[in-house]
Motif scaffolding. Sequence first.
Motif, short mmCIF file in Angstrom:
data_model
loop_
_atom_site.label_atom_id
_atom_site.label_comp_id
_atom_site.label_asym_id
_atom_site.label_seq_id
_atom_site.Cartn_x
_atom_site.Cartn_y
_atom_site.Cartn_z
N GLU A 18 -7.77 5.77 -11.19
CA GLU A 18 -8.78 4.81 -10.76
C GLU A 18 -8.37 4.04 -9.51
OE1 GLU A 18 -9.54 2.23 -14.01
OE2 GLU A 18 -10.44 3.77 -15.28
N SER A 19 -7.07 3.95 -9.26
CA SER A 19 -6.57 3.15 -8.14
C SER A 19 -5.26 3.75 -7.64
CB SER A 19 -6.36 1.70 -8.56
OG SER A 19 -5.77 0.94 -7.53
N GLU A 20 -4.96 3.52 -6.37
CA GLU A 20 -3.70 4.00 -5.80
C GLU A 20 -2.51 3.28 -6.41
OE1 GLU A 20 -2.90 6.53 -3.66
OE2 GLU A 20 -4.96 7.09 -4.12
N ARG A 21 -2.70 2.07 -6.86
CA ARG A 21 -1.65 1.32 -7.55
C ARG A 21 -2.28 0.43 -8.60
NH1 ARG A 21 3.54 -0.42 -7.79
NH2 ARG A 21 4.37 0.73 -6.03
N ILE A 22 -1.82 0.60 -9.84
CA ILE A 22 -2.36 -0.18 -10.95
C ILE A 22 -1.60 -1.48 -11.12
CG2 ILE A 22 -2.71 -0.22 -13.46
CD1 ILE A 22 -4.65 1.59 -12.03
N ALA A 73 1.21 8.71 -13.29
CA ALA A 73 2.11 7.57 -13.11
C ALA A 73 3.51 8.02 -12.74
CB ALA A 73 2.15 6.74 -14.39
N LEU A 74 4.01 9.06 -13.39
CA LEU A 74 5.38 9.53 -13.12
C LEU A 74 5.51 10.10 -11.72
CD1 LEU A 74 6.17 11.14 -16.58
CD2 LEU A 74 7.20 9.07 -15.63
N GLU A 75 4.48 10.77 -11.23
CA GLU A 75 4.53 11.27 -9.86
C GLU A 75 4.63 10.11 -8.86
OE1 GLU A 75 1.01 13.61 -9.54
OE2 GLU A 75 1.77 15.21 -10.85
N ARG A 76 3.88 9.07 -9.11
CA ARG A 76 3.96 7.89 -8.24
C ARG A 76 5.33 7.24 -8.36
NH1 ARG A 76 -1.79 4.82 -9.46
NH2 ARG A 76 -3.13 6.56 -8.84
#
Length: 214
Positions: A18-22, A73-76
């Motif tokens: 949903e977003s580039e950073r949660i 999340a883990l990729e980020r």
Amino acid sequence: MSEEITDGAAFWDARYRESERIWSGAPNAELVREAEGLPPGRALDLGCGEGDDAIWLAAHGWRVTGVDISAVALERAARHAADAGVADRVDWQRHDLARSFPAGEFDLVSAQFLHSYLAMPREDILRTAAAALAPGGVLLVTGHSGPPHWQPAEEGHHDHPAIELPTPAEVLDALRLPEDAWQILRAEEHDRLQTAPDGTPGHRRDNTVKLRRR
């Protein structure tokens, strides 16, 4: 590493897309407060999300296993760790903690706001986490004590009834740890500033439980 796709994994992958950073990009304040004085060793970060806590630990000398159910999340998190220059100090693993748990023994297990919109056996996960600690190791659990200030706590007004929000005493009771084998270092509630979606400032009631395995 568990690669099995579950409903929870699909939910959280969609949530992160949903977003580039949660999350904020900063480590959780309670982790920083409670881990700063600990000698670096092997750390396990449960529900690591985009990696902020794991990266902070790695930058402070820890060897970290960061675990999350979301591949997105883990990729980020891996990208953020590389940007921070600590990629070689963090092992990112994908687990649905209701089904699998990282192997190994740890000097610190951190569960910062390990809550889920979906049903999750939080108590079982925390008991498994306690069992994964080496002698002298620390279990650090921080969670919400109740809903945010803009969300009424009365019955029927909680937006996410599946989320467990136990008190410190309830966390300790659920762990069912033998008293002679564990030292309670901290078990208390505390407030922190939190801004509502409409920009209204307020406070959120959280709690922290910190235990050392004797």
